[in-house]
Design an enzyme around this catalytic site. Structure first.
Site, PDB file in Angstrom:
ATOM      1  N   HIS A 158      30.332  67.688  56.459  1.00 31.53           N
ATOM      2  CA  HIS A 158      30.675  66.828  57.584  1.00 31.53           C
ATOM      3  C   HIS A 158      29.498  65.892  57.823  1.00 31.53           C
ATOM      4  O   HIS A 158      28.511  66.266  58.448  1.00 31.53           O
ATOM      5  CB  HIS A 158      30.949  67.721  58.803  1.00 31.53           C
ATOM      6  CG  HIS A 158      31.391  66.992  60.029  1.00 31.53           C
ATOM      7  ND1 HIS A 158      32.687  67.024  60.485  1.00 31.53           N
ATOM      8  CD2 HIS A 158      30.721  66.202  60.902  1.00 31.53           C
ATOM      9  CE1 HIS A 158      32.790  66.295  61.591  1.00 31.53           C
ATOM     10  NE2 HIS A 158      31.611  65.788  61.863  1.00 31.53           N
TER      11      HIS A 158
ATOM     12  N   CYS B 240      27.841  58.453  68.270  1.00 34.66           N
ATOM     13  CA  CYS B 240      27.236  58.366  69.597  1.00 34.66           C
ATOM     14  C   CYS B 240      27.688  57.091  70.288  1.00 34.66           C
ATOM     15  O   CYS B 240      27.456  55.999  69.778  1.00 34.66           O
ATOM     16  CB  CYS B 240      25.724  58.354  69.455  1.00 34.66           C
ATOM     17  SG  CYS B 240      25.122  59.787  68.588  1.00 34.66           S
TER      18      CYS B 240
ATOM     19  N   ASN C 230      31.293  58.877  62.138  1.00 35.27           N
ATOM     20  CA  ASN C 230      31.522  59.770  61.018  1.00 35.27           C
ATOM     21  C   ASN C 230      31.701  58.979  59.730  1.00 35.27           C
ATOM     22  O   ASN C 230      31.970  57.776  59.752  1.00 35.27           O
ATOM     23  CB  ASN C 230      32.817  60.551  61.271  1.00 35.27           C
ATOM     24  CG  ASN C 230      32.687  61.538  62.406  1.00 35.27           C
ATOM     25  OD1 ASN C 230      32.161  62.618  62.233  1.00 35.27           O
ATOM     26  ND2 ASN C 230      33.157  61.158  63.589  1.00 35.27           N
TER      27      ASN C 230
ATOM     28  N   ARG D 185      40.256  64.092  66.873  1.00 35.96           N
ATOM     29  CA  ARG D 185      39.434  64.922  67.761  1.00 35.96           C
ATOM     30  C   ARG D 185      37.989  64.409  67.805  1.00 35.96           C
ATOM     31  O   ARG D 185      37.546  63.857  68.807  1.00 35.96           O
ATOM     32  CB  ARG D 185      39.467  66.399  67.284  1.00 35.96           C
ATOM     33  CG  ARG D 185      38.992  67.405  68.320  1.00 35.96           C
ATOM     34  CD  ARG D 185      37.488  67.585  68.410  1.00 35.96           C
ATOM     35  NE  ARG D 185      36.887  68.006  67.145  1.00 35.96           N
ATOM     36  CZ  ARG D 185      35.575  68.037  66.948  1.00 35.96           C
ATOM     37  NH1 ARG D 185      34.733  67.692  67.910  1.00 35.96           N
ATOM     38  NH2 ARG D 185      35.088  68.392  65.764  1.00 35.96           N
TER      39      ARG D 185
END
Lengths: 309, 309
Positions: free
Chosen positions: A213, A246, A255, A20
């Site tokens: 996160h 990005c 991430n 996701r």
């Protein structure tokens, strides 16, 4: 070599966000069979919580417009959790119609990002989430709350800890079960992360209800994770191969790569249940599909220099 | 945002290795005026300890064959330290003839790497170092001892902590003032690093005499640094822009980038004396000279997406 460090948990749950959060910014739409194979391979590598897609409006995120089709074909197993992002009640309707049992809502600690990402003030966004959480819980659905921009915001700069605690408390008060602290732009450092977790604990949201996160934009993601583990957090979000981030900044600011996290936890003797070799193979396969190398250091280190697959 | 973390030092000395360790594997020889400008800019960015070159035989490392020429033209200041790597007595002769006041010797914790890098057993290498250190000290020269492969070795696998303690103790017993622990292949994790520092302390080599030298091959360098700081170490080796590493693996597996370290320490409120903007500008300039982007996340994040300089 496995050498434990005092003060760390024996076991960490990795909340995999690659399908996701990792894919949502990809411009070229990834076919549903590739996404399904991706999730299937992640599950086969031992990941047990995989955020698979989002019931956001297809016009906002065309990449995830196939949410229903993907959920239709994913392998099911009692120990496999597939939380799905749900932005609003319409998204919840779609989730419930598709038998989803775990959802995530996505809030912002800052007004500017709430306005830009949700087209609402923070107050308005929480008002929007309230019926989503209430109805989800009435249906027995587990709810995670993301709070983004918890360390800094591109427009507002530093984000005060009290601001995060305030927004987080209001989201958790709606009835969410887990709070994921998102350093969306990756500016945080270990002291800041520790202070956030301690402040939330003091406000009644203990580390047993938290996830972290991190984005590796400034290289801080793993050091921040270490600090969070020492502060009692046992759920860590990560993205296979470091997918995400990005799109305007290339592949470098995604991430926290799941592989880099697993390498550290393996070395620390912290159980994750993940087979690192299978995971690396999966990320190499996905990198090949996307046509660019994974930014994960571990994936790079364990791939042949002449990687072409 | 600056948020301290308990148990960390107030000040960290960055031992900058870019000009020597970073450049030594570059195939294309960097002109001496570029090297001089690099060191000058690093010093202007606030770095006070810069390992500038090596008096290794020019045939072994052609990149550093200009050691004398470089030292001739570097700016001098009472608070600027320029340690130089010295492999043997011939190297020491050259160092002393050039007025060097600080040297580093480079040993290995493992037999295989000692054989491959020094063409000697560990015993033979220590015998080779003994007169170097003795003569250097007699001349009032400060000596650092590197011990490489302290966590793992590409040929031998895991390296036992006792093995590192044994080699380190013998090198320090020669009369060295500082020991730099090198995880040369970047496989270590924070528990292993902490155990090494504690074992050395128990053997009489306290953290006040240690430095840590991490490579980011598996993305662990900054998390390992955080663990080392918590264990009392206050000297950290880093390479501007992440220069260095194995040339066969591209730009991805170099030393801990100085910028990523400074970002973390700035956030933690730990004083380094470094001006991050000047440092990033220096690394962008050097990346332009070398013709490839810096692997430092901070350098990437703070550079325009259209970076061409």
């Amino acid at each position: 070599m496995r050498v434990p460090l005092s003060g760390l948990p024996a076991k960490v749950t990795i909340y995999e966000v690659g399908p996701r959060d990792g894919l949502q910014n990809e411009k070229a739409v990834v076919p549903v069979d590739v996404k399904s194979a991706f999730v299937t391979r992640l599950a086969d590598a031992g990941l047990r919580t995989i955020e698979t897609t989002s019931f956001v409006h297809p016009e906002w995120v065309p990449q995830l417009a196939d949410a229903e089709d993907l959920l239709d074909v994913l392998p099911r197993s009692p120990d496999l959790r597939y939380p799905v992002l749900v932005p609003n009640e319409k998204g919840l309707d779609r989730a419930l119609a598709n038998g989803v049992t775990e959802i995530a809502i996505f809030g912002s600690a800052t007004e500017t990002f709430a306005r830009r990402n949700l087209n609402r003030t923070v107050d308005e966004s929480i008002a929007m989430f309230a019926p989503v959480v209430e109805r989800a819980r009435a249906e027995g659905v587990w709810v995670r709350a993301y709070v983004s921009m918890v360390c800094g915001d591109p427009w507002e700069g530093d984000v005060p800890v009290e601001r995060v605690v305030s927004v987080a408390s209001r989201m958790m008060d709606l009835g969410c079960s887990q709070l994921s602290l998102g350093d969306t732009i990756g500016v945080g450092t270990p002291g800041h992360v520790t202070a956030l977790i301690e402040a939330l604990d003091a406000a009644g949201i203990g580390p047993d209800r938290l996830a972290v996160h991190f984005h590796d934009t400034y290289g801080q993601a793993l050091a921040n994770t270490l600090a969070a583990l020492r502060a009692g957090v046992t759920v860590v979000d990560a993205s296979a191969g470091g997918l995400g981030g990005c799109p305007f900044a290339g592949s470098a600011t995604g991430n926290l790569p799941t592989e880099d996290l697993v390498w550290m936890l393996n070395g620390l003797g912290v159980d994750t249940g993940v087979d690192l070799d299978k995971l690396v193979a999966t990320s190499r396969w996905m990198a090949s599909h996307l046509g660019r190398p994974s930014p994960s250091r571990v994936v790079q280190a364990l791939s042949p220099a002449s990687e072409t697959e």
